[in-house]
Enzyme design. Sequence first.
Site, PDB file in Angstrom:
ATOM      1  CB  CYS A 125     -60.202   4.936  17.402  1.00 23.81           C
ATOM      2  SG  CYS A 125     -58.762   4.980  16.310  1.00 23.81           S
ATOM      3  CB  CYS A 153     -55.530   4.349  14.850  1.00 25.83           C
ATOM      4  SG  CYS A 153     -55.965   6.010  14.293  1.00 25.83           S
ATOM      5  CE  LYS A 201     -60.737   7.415  10.196  1.00 28.71           C
ATOM      6  NZ  LYS A 201     -60.702   7.328  11.658  1.00 28.71           N
ATOM      7  NE  ARG A 240     -56.131  13.076  12.080  1.00 29.33           N
ATOM      8  CZ  ARG A 240     -55.495  12.639  11.014  1.00 29.33           C
ATOM      9  NH1 ARG A 240     -54.378  13.240  10.619  1.00 29.33           N
ATOM     10  NH2 ARG A 240     -55.943  11.599  10.349  1.00 29.33           N
ATOM     11  CD  GLU A 244     -60.394  -2.084   4.109  1.00 24.94           C
ATOM     12  OE1 GLU A 244     -61.004  -2.721   4.987  1.00 24.94           O
ATOM     13  OE2 GLU A 244     -59.166  -1.849   4.177  1.00 24.94           O
ATOM     14  CE  LYS A 285     -63.834  10.003   9.913  1.00 24.75           C
ATOM     15  NZ  LYS A 285     -63.052   9.516  10.979  1.00 24.75           N
ATOM     16  CB  SER A 303     -63.815  17.892  11.930  1.00 27.03           C
ATOM     17  OG  SER A 303     -62.662  17.295  11.372  1.00 27.03           O
ATOM     18  CE1 TYR A 358     -67.980  16.621  15.144  1.00 31.32           C
ATOM     19  CE2 TYR A 358     -67.651  16.554  12.761  1.00 31.32           C
ATOM     20  CZ  TYR A 358     -67.305  16.133  14.034  1.00 31.32           C
ATOM     21  OH  TYR A 358     -66.296  15.212  14.205  1.00 31.32           O
TER      22      TYR A 358
HETATM   23  C1  PBG Z   1     -60.433   8.349  15.186  1.00 35.35           C
HETATM   24  C2  PBG Z   1     -61.320   9.202  14.377  1.00 35.35           C
HETATM   25  C3  PBG Z   1     -61.021  10.316  13.576  1.00 35.35           C
HETATM   26  C4  PBG Z   1     -62.240  10.822  13.136  1.00 35.35           C
HETATM   27  C5  PBG Z   1     -63.232   9.990  13.636  1.00 35.35           C
HETATM   28  N1  PBG Z   1     -62.637   8.996  14.385  1.00 35.35           N
HETATM   29  C6  PBG Z   1     -59.740  10.973  13.272  1.00 35.35           C
HETATM   30  C7  PBG Z   1     -58.702  10.305  12.478  1.00 35.35           C
HETATM   31  O1  PBG Z   1     -58.876   9.198  11.970  1.00 35.35           O
HETATM   32  O2  PBG Z   1     -57.633  10.898  12.375  1.00 35.35           O
HETATM   33  C8  PBG Z   1     -62.427  12.059  12.293  1.00 35.35           C
HETATM   34  C9  PBG Z   1     -63.746  12.733  12.443  1.00 35.35           C
HETATM   35  C10 PBG Z   1     -63.822  14.106  11.895  1.00 35.35           C
HETATM   36  O3  PBG Z   1     -62.886  14.638  11.264  1.00 35.35           O
HETATM   37  O4  PBG Z   1     -64.875  14.730  12.109  1.00 35.35           O
HETATM   38  N2  PBG Z   1     -59.537   7.580  14.498  1.00 35.35           N
END
Ligand code: PBG
Length: 326
Positions: A118, A128, A193, A203, A231, A246, A272, A311
Amino acid sequence: MQMIRPRRLRTSDTLRRMVRETRISPDSLIWPIFIKEGTGIYEEIPSLPGQYHYSPDMICHMVERARAHGVSRVLLFGLPNEKDACGSGAWKEDGIVQQGIRRIREMAPELYIVTDVCMCEYTAHGHCGILCGHDVDNDETLEVLAKTALSHAQAGADMVAPSDMMDGRIGRIREVLDAHGFQNVPIMSYAAKYASSFYGPFRDAAGSAPAFGDRRSYQMDPHNSREAMRECALDVQEGADILMVKPALSYLDLIYQARQQFDLPVAAYSVSGEYAMIKAAAQAGLIDEHGVMCESAVSIFRAGADILITYYACELADAIKKGEIG
Ligand code: PBG
């Protein structure tokens, strides 16, 4: 009529474990890792307690922990020192992820390395892809994503995982990887996603919050599920090897549907915010961290996930080995 007694199959641990419908293995877990440019960095991430920033020279700490818990798959994110408008740090030969891959390869050849592909950690504006005005230009972004995926493969990545949500990226990345002899590098697509508030702690950890606006013109609207299957179908057509949903916990219905409708392996990313919420609630004495961690992971597999990105990979691997879950 005789009473039907479902409780009969719950009378002992041995029996309960025999009749479990959901089986989990440490082989299904992927642990996200943050590699930061510099030296001597091994620092806990404030927004993700228990997770660390590692500079390439300190990756040994990650390897030790992975080995101690029997986790053999990692997903790499990079934090570069410098960012620019087009995110050129993402595909540099000595970029931070590329350095990290080489270091892990040297130290721990047994680790399976997946890389997040990304631009948001590498662009000064935090979006992105490549901007055109205030919007991300889809087709121009495809080229930089493909270059980035290729440079990860060249550095030794086993698998690439594009998370940008541009249209057509799986096909373009596949084309470029194949043209350079990387036919056997699989693509795990972040297929469904969502534009989610659950990414907040990530972030902070990755320094990738957009400087203006949000990601709703490329990530999906949480109201939609048919669109998620569309998708997924597009990514299958374009050559994805694994489909990802996700976040995970608020999107179990999508994991279930993806499992029913497609025959590819389905991965779920417990993001996260899901991790940080459990940590914070446990810290406040409100819940039992271990129990909630286990139950959450089981629910994601029960919904149909084959693979869990989390995690908590190390702690879950232990729980599985002890027979607490799985
Ligand atoms: C990159 C990306 C993100 C996450 C994984 N790859 C952040 C986003 O899309 O803003 C989030 C992972 C997480 O929150 O653990 N684009």
